[in-house]
Design an enzyme around this catalytic site. Structure first.
Site, PDB file in Angstrom:
ATOM      1  N   LYS A 177       0.837  -1.208   0.000  1.00 15.60           N
ATOM      2  CA  LYS A 177       0.000   0.000   0.000  1.00 15.60           C
ATOM      3  C   LYS A 177       0.874   1.261   0.000  1.00 15.60           C
ATOM      4  CE  LYS A 177      -3.584   2.713   0.552  1.00 15.60           C
ATOM      5  NZ  LYS A 177      -4.739   2.936  -0.275  1.00 15.60           N
ATOM      6  N   LYS A 245      -1.811  11.516   6.371  1.00 13.63           N
ATOM      7  CA  LYS A 245      -1.460  10.403   7.267  1.00 13.63           C
ATOM      8  C   LYS A 245      -0.701   9.310   6.500  1.00 13.63           C
ATOM      9  CE  LYS A 245      -4.329   7.255   7.256  1.00 13.63           C
ATOM     10  NZ  LYS A 245      -4.624   5.997   6.586  1.00 13.63           N
TER      11      LYS A 245
HETATM   12  P1  NAD Z   1     -13.634   7.767   7.176  1.00 20.30           P
HETATM   13  O1  NAD Z   1     -13.083   8.819   8.079  1.00 20.30           O
HETATM   14  O2  NAD Z   1     -14.680   8.139   6.197  1.00 20.30           O
HETATM   15  O3  NAD Z   1     -14.224   6.558   8.073  1.00 20.30           O
HETATM   16  C1  NAD Z   1     -13.619   6.060   9.242  1.00 20.30           C
HETATM   17  C2  NAD Z   1     -14.695   5.433  10.113  1.00 20.30           C
HETATM   18  O4  NAD Z   1     -14.051   4.885  11.282  1.00 20.30           O
HETATM   19  C3  NAD Z   1     -15.748   6.433  10.622  1.00 20.30           C
HETATM   20  O5  NAD Z   1     -17.026   5.909  10.367  1.00 20.30           O
HETATM   21  C4  NAD Z   1     -15.500   6.523  12.128  1.00 20.30           C
HETATM   22  O6  NAD Z   1     -16.711   6.640  12.865  1.00 20.30           O
HETATM   23  C5  NAD Z   1     -14.864   5.171  12.408  1.00 20.30           C
HETATM   24  N1  NAD Z   1     -14.019   5.190  13.607  1.00 20.30           N
HETATM   25  C6  NAD Z   1     -12.926   5.965  13.846  1.00 20.30           C
HETATM   26  N2  NAD Z   1     -12.409   5.668  15.058  1.00 20.30           N
HETATM   27  C7  NAD Z   1     -13.192   4.700  15.588  1.00 20.30           C
HETATM   28  C8  NAD Z   1     -13.183   3.994  16.816  1.00 20.30           C
HETATM   29  N3  NAD Z   1     -12.265   4.221  17.746  1.00 20.30           N
HETATM   30  N4  NAD Z   1     -14.157   3.069  17.022  1.00 20.30           N
HETATM   31  C9  NAD Z   1     -15.100   2.822  16.087  1.00 20.30           C
HETATM   32  N5  NAD Z   1     -15.162   3.460  14.900  1.00 20.30           N
HETATM   33  C10 NAD Z   1     -14.218   4.389  14.659  1.00 20.30           C
HETATM   34  O7  NAD Z   1     -12.369   7.122   6.461  1.00 20.30           O
HETATM   35  P2  NAD Z   1     -12.339   6.273   5.084  1.00 20.30           P
HETATM   36  O8  NAD Z   1     -12.149   7.201   3.941  1.00 20.30           O
HETATM   37  O9  NAD Z   1     -13.460   5.296   5.076  1.00 20.30           O
HETATM   38  O10 NAD Z   1     -10.921   5.516   5.256  1.00 20.30           O
HETATM   39  C11 NAD Z   1     -10.759   4.385   6.102  1.00 20.30           C
HETATM   40  C12 NAD Z   1      -9.382   3.777   5.849  1.00 20.30           C
HETATM   41  O11 NAD Z   1      -9.295   3.374   4.469  1.00 20.30           O
HETATM   42  C13 NAD Z   1      -8.221   4.757   6.103  1.00 20.30           C
HETATM   43  O12 NAD Z   1      -7.142   4.070   6.665  1.00 20.30           O
HETATM   44  C14 NAD Z   1      -7.906   5.245   4.699  1.00 20.30           C
HETATM   45  O13 NAD Z   1      -6.559   5.683   4.596  1.00 20.30           O
HETATM   46  C15 NAD Z   1      -8.175   3.998   3.881  1.00 20.30           C
HETATM   47  N6  NAD Z   1      -8.499   4.246   2.467  1.00 20.30           N
HETATM   48  C16 NAD Z   1      -9.408   5.210   2.122  1.00 20.30           C
HETATM   49  C17 NAD Z   1      -9.696   5.422   0.762  1.00 20.30           C
HETATM   50  C18 NAD Z   1     -10.701   6.498   0.300  1.00 20.30           C
HETATM   51  O14 NAD Z   1     -10.731   6.789  -0.901  1.00 20.30           O
HETATM   52  N7  NAD Z   1     -11.494   7.084   1.198  1.00 20.30           N
HETATM   53  C19 NAD Z   1      -9.082   4.638  -0.212  1.00 20.30           C
HETATM   54  C20 NAD Z   1      -8.190   3.634   0.174  1.00 20.30           C
HETATM   55  C21 NAD Z   1      -7.910   3.443   1.520  1.00 20.30           C
END
Ligand code: NAD
Length: 304
Positions: A177, A245
Site C-alpha cells: 500500500k 497520514k
Molecule cells: P472515514 O473517516 O470516512 O471513516 C472512518 C470510520 O471509522 C468512521 O465511520 C468513524 O466513525 C470510524 N471510527 C474511527 N475511530 C473509531 C473507533 N475508535 N471506534 C469505532 N469506529 C471508529 O475514512 P475512510 O475514507 O473510510 O478511510 C478508512 C481507511 O481506508 C483509512 O485508513 C484510509 O486511509 C483507507 N483508504 C481510504 C480510501 C478512500 O478513498 N477514502 C481509499 C483507500 C484506503
C-alpha cells in the site's frame, strides 16, 4: 456462511460492509459515528462496542482512519481483544482479525503478534480504488498473512474487491500500500501540474484530459482526479487528512529504512499547505489548489 464483524463504517467501510450484507453472511456492525440505518435495513446487526461485534463473529474486519484508531479498537476497553478473550474457543477454530485500514507496517507486525499470542490470527489487507472502488466492489486488496489464513479469508475479500493478491507475510500488504500511495500521490500532483499548465496556455483542460486518456499519460488518476480538478469537485473521496497520514507513514518508513524519497516529500509539503488553508476534509485532488496559488492561476473550463 460466516459470522463477520465490521468495524469502521465511513466512506469506505459502509459500502464494503454493504457488499458483505448482500451475500450469504451475517454481519455485525460497529462504528463510532453510529451504524447507518440503510445497513440495518438490509440485515446488518448494530453493536455498541467492538467487543460485542467480536463475541459474535469468526472473522472481524476493521476499516479505521489511522494506526492509533486500530490500536484503540483492538486493545482498548471493550475492544476486539477483550471480545476474543471472553469467548475463546466458542467457534472451534481460531478467529481472524483482518485490518483493511491503511496503517504503519511496523505497528501491524506488533498488533499481529499480540493477537497470535492469545491464539487467534491476523491479516493486513489495505485497499486501493477509492470510494468508487468500494461502492462497486472493485477494490484492489493487498494482503499480508500466512498462506493458510489468506486462503481462508480470500472468499470474503473477493466480495469487496476485484483483485485480491497475497503479497507475503504480515505487514506485506501495508508495504504494498505504501508503494501504491507513492505512485498515486505523485500522479495526482503531476495531473494537477499538467492541467494547470494547459489552462494557463489557453487550451481546454477537458479536451486535453480526454486526449491523453488513450496514451501513456492515461491513468485512473487522470480520469477520476483530473475530472474533479476541472469540475472543482473537492468533496471527498479521499480526505486530505488521510492522504497526509498515508504520506507520514511512507516517509517515516523510508526514514527507518534509510532511504530518501524526494518527490514524495514535496507532495507531502503541498498536502501540509492544503491543511494550513483549512483543507483537511477536502478531497485529495484539491492539491491542485495549492499549485494554483503558486501559479497565480486557477484552472478554467472552456465552454462549448
Ligand atoms: P472515514 O473517516 O470516512 O471513516 C472512518 C470510520 O471509522 C468512521 O465511520 C468513524 O466513525 C470510524 N471510527 C474511527 N475511530 C473509531 C473507533 N475508535 N471506534 C469505532 N469506529 C471508529 O475514512 P475512510 O475514507 O473510510 O478511510 C478508512 C481507511 O481506508 C483509512 O485508513 C484510509 O486511509 C483507507 N483508504 C481510504 C480510501 C478512500 O478513498 N477514502 C481509499 C483507500 C484506503
Amino acid at each position: 456462511m460466516a459470522n463477520i464483524g465490521f468495524i469502521g463504517l465511513g466512506i469506505m467501510g459502509k459500502p464494503m460492509a454493504g457488499h458483505l450484507l448482500r451475500s450469504e453472511h451475517t454481519v455485525f456492525l460497529h462504528t463510532r459515528s453510529g451504524v447507518p440505518d440503510d445497513l440495518i435495513a438490509i440485515g446488518g446487526i448494530a453493536c455498541v462496542t467492538p467487543r460485542e461485534v467480536t463475541r459474535q463473529a469468526d472473522i472481524i474486519i476493521t476499516m479505521l482512519p489511522d494506526t492509533p484508531d486500530v490500536e484503540a479498537v483492538l486493545f482498548g476497553e471493550h475492544g476486539i481483544v477483550s471480545g476474543l478473550q471472553a469467548d475463546s474457543g466458542q467457534f472451534g477454530a481460531r478467529r481472524v482479525v483482518i485490518d483493511m485500514s491503511t496503517i504503519s507496517p511496523l505497528a501491524t507486525r506488533v498488533f499481529a503478534s499480540k493477537i497470535n499470542d492469545i491464539g487467534h490470527d491476523y491479516a493486513d489487507a489495505p485497499v486501493s480504488g477509492g470510494d468508487i472502488g468500494a461502492q462497486n466492489a472493485a477494490l484492489t486488496i493487498m494482503v499480508g498473512a500466512e498462506e493458510a489464513i489468506f486462503e481462508r479469508i480470500k472468499p470474503v475479500l473477493e466480495l469487496m474487491g476485484k483483485q485480491v493478491t497475497h503479497i507475503g507475510e504480515i505487514g506485506a500488504g501495508q508495504v504494498c500500500k505504501i508503494a501504491n500511495q507513492i505512485i498515486v500521490s505523485l500522479t495526482i500532483e503531476a495531473v494537477g501540474e499538467a492541467l494547470l499548465f494547459v489552462s494557463k496556455a489557453g487550451a481546454d483542460p477537458q479536451k486535453v484530459r480526454q486526449a491523453l486518456m488513450g496514451g501513456f499519460a492515461g491513468s485512473r488518476v487522470l480520469e477520476v482526479h483530473g475530472e474533479r480538478m476541472i469540475e472543482r469537485r473537492f468533496h471527498p473521496g479521499f480526505k486530505i487528512e488521510l492522504q497526509q497520514k498515508d504520506l507520514d507513514i511512507v516517509l517515516t518508513s523510508a526514514s527507518a529504512l534509510g532511504i530518501a524519497l524526494p518527490n514524495t516529500a514535496t507532495v507531502h509539503e503541498l498536502y501540509n499547505a492544503c491543511i494550513a488553508h483549512g483543507g483537511a476534509k477536502w478531497d485529495n485532488s484539491a492539491i491542485v489548489t495549492m499549485l494554483e496559488k503558486l501559479a497565480n492561476h486557477e484552472i478554467t473550463k472552456k465552454t462549448e
